[in-house]
Design a protein around this motif. Structure first.
Motif, PDB file in Angstrom:
ATOM      1  N   UNK A  59      29.278 -16.609  -6.594  1.00 41.50           N
ATOM      2  CA  UNK A  59      28.140 -17.046  -7.413  1.00 41.50           C
ATOM      3  C   UNK A  59      26.876 -16.984  -6.571  1.00 41.50           C
ATOM      4  N   UNK A  60      26.126 -15.921  -6.770  1.00 42.75           N
ATOM      5  CA  UNK A  60      24.974 -15.620  -5.918  1.00 42.75           C
ATOM      6  C   UNK A  60      23.669 -15.711  -6.682  1.00 42.75           C
ATOM      7  N   UNK A  61      22.610 -15.892  -5.923  1.00 46.77           N
ATOM      8  CA  UNK A  61      21.241 -15.859  -6.433  1.00 46.77           C
ATOM      9  C   UNK A  61      20.456 -14.943  -5.507  1.00 46.77           C
ATOM     10  N   UNK A  62      19.969 -13.844  -6.048  1.00 45.91           N
ATOM     11  CA  UNK A  62      19.129 -12.911  -5.300  1.00 45.91           C
ATOM     12  C   UNK A  62      17.712 -12.986  -5.850  1.00 45.91           C
ATOM     13  N   UNK A  63      16.746 -12.993  -4.954  1.00 43.85           N
ATOM     14  CA  UNK A  63      15.340 -13.159  -5.307  1.00 43.85           C
ATOM     15  C   UNK A  63      14.557 -11.960  -4.793  1.00 43.85           C
ATOM     16  N   UNK A  64      13.673 -11.413  -5.641  1.00 48.89           N
ATOM     17  CA  UNK A  64      12.777 -10.314  -5.234  1.00 48.89           C
ATOM     18  C   UNK A  64      11.426 -10.929  -4.869  1.00 48.89           C
ATOM     19  N   UNK A  65      10.943 -10.592  -3.665  1.00 48.42           N
ATOM     20  CA  UNK A  65       9.706 -11.170  -3.150  1.00 48.42           C
ATOM     21  C   UNK A  65       8.750 -10.057  -2.763  1.00 48.42           C
ATOM     22  N   UNK A  66       7.493 -10.170  -3.186  1.00 50.18           N
ATOM     23  CA  UNK A  66       6.423  -9.274  -2.730  1.00 50.18           C
ATOM     24  C   UNK A  66       6.206  -9.577  -1.255  1.00 50.18           C
ATOM     25  N   UNK A  67       6.398  -8.583  -0.388  1.00 52.94           N
ATOM     26  CA  UNK A  67       6.332  -8.843   1.046  1.00 52.94           C
ATOM     27  C   UNK A  67       4.932  -9.201   1.526  1.00 52.94           C
ATOM     28  N   UNK A  68       3.899  -8.784   0.805  1.00 48.50           N
ATOM     29  CA  UNK A  68       2.532  -9.135   1.206  1.00 48.50           C
ATOM     30  C   UNK A  68       2.154 -10.539   0.759  1.00 48.50           C
ATOM     31  N   UNK A  69       2.283 -10.820  -0.525  1.00 43.87           N
ATOM     32  CA  UNK A  69       1.826 -12.102  -1.071  1.00 43.87           C
ATOM     33  C   UNK A  69       2.891 -13.193  -1.012  1.00 43.87           C
ATOM     34  N   UNK A  70       4.158 -12.807  -0.798  1.00 45.29           N
ATOM     35  CA  UNK A  70       5.307 -13.708  -0.831  1.00 45.29           C
ATOM     36  C   UNK A  70       5.577 -14.262  -2.235  1.00 45.29           C
ATOM     37  N   UNK A  71       4.975 -13.646  -3.253  1.00 46.17           N
ATOM     38  CA  UNK A  71       5.207 -14.060  -4.630  1.00 46.17           C
ATOM     39  C   UNK A  71       6.607 -13.641  -5.059  1.00 46.17           C
ATOM     40  N   UNK A  72       7.293 -14.517  -5.770  1.00 48.49           N
ATOM     41  CA  UNK A  72       8.612 -14.192  -6.313  1.00 48.49           C
ATOM     42  C   UNK A  72       8.417 -13.398  -7.599  1.00 48.49           C
ATOM     43  N   UNK A  73       9.011 -12.208  -7.640  1.00 50.95           N
ATOM     44  CA  UNK A  73       8.840 -11.279  -8.760  1.00 50.95           C
ATOM     45  C   UNK A  73      10.004 -11.307  -9.736  1.00 50.95           C
ATOM     46  N   UNK A  74      11.102 -11.942  -9.361  1.00 54.03           N
ATOM     47  CA  UNK A  74      12.246 -12.023 -10.241  1.00 54.03           C
ATOM     48  C   UNK A  74      13.472 -12.476  -9.494  1.00 54.03           C
ATOM     49  N   UNK A  75      14.567 -12.633 -10.242  1.00 53.47           N
ATOM     50  CA  UNK A  75      15.828 -13.040  -9.623  1.00 53.47           C
ATOM     51  C   UNK A  75      17.003 -12.552 -10.454  1.00 53.47           C
TER      52      UNK A  75
END
Length: 172
Positions: A59-75
């Protein structure tokens, strides 16, 4: 001149992501039938959900992060399919992308990382329910080898109407 491409890192979700993950989810609670939750959550109410997705295991949670702003773009997550012991080798998977980050390949990156992480686990099948209509989600799941197995007709009521959910499965 073409727009700059955002660099995205996919990593396990951590507790400090909770507020941003809750905001993304609440957008879909308020605005779309893709979740059948009808009341928004506080981050504290979502904490048990986050903690039920450790860095390892099925049971995993993967998060996509903008490497510049560190904003989370989705999961993306894999969660228990059903509570009974015979279902332990099955998971239900899902992807949520921040509304402004759609159509940027974020879902593909997230599912790629999720299925790579799950490849060493004792899992047999992944299932995904897609509220209809949702052509983008159907394309994403088919791209990852999910096959259509059937539709639950008018299984959920939200926004004053009933919605069908198409079910897909993938061999793991």
């Amino acid at each position: 001149m073409p727009p700059e491409r955002t660099e995205v890192q996919v990593r396990p979700g951590v507790e400090s992501d909770l507020e941003a993950l809750t905001e993304i989810y609440n957008h879909y609670v308020r605005e779309a039938p893709i979740t059948f939750d009808t009341t928004v959550f506080t981050p504290e109410e979502r904490r048990p959900w986050l903690l039920s997705h450790p860095e390892d295991g099925p049971y995993r949670l993967k998060v996509a992060v903008d490497t510049d702003s560190q904003e989370i773009l989705g999961y993306a997550t894999s969660s228990p399919y059903r509570a009974k012991p015979a279902y332990l080798t099955s998971v239900e998977t899902t992807v949520y992308v921040a509304p402004h980050a759609g159509r940027g390949g974020i879902g593909t990156l997230l599912y790629g990382a999720l299925f790579e992480a799950l490849s060493g686990e004792d899992l047999h099948r992944a299932y995904a329910g897609i509220a209809q209509p949702n052509a983008a989600s159907t394309r994403l799941h088919e791209r990852f080898g999910f096959r259509y197995v059937g539709t639950y007709r008018e299984v959920g009521r939200k926004f004053g109407r009933y919605w069908d959910v198409a079910w897909y499965e993938k061999e793991l």
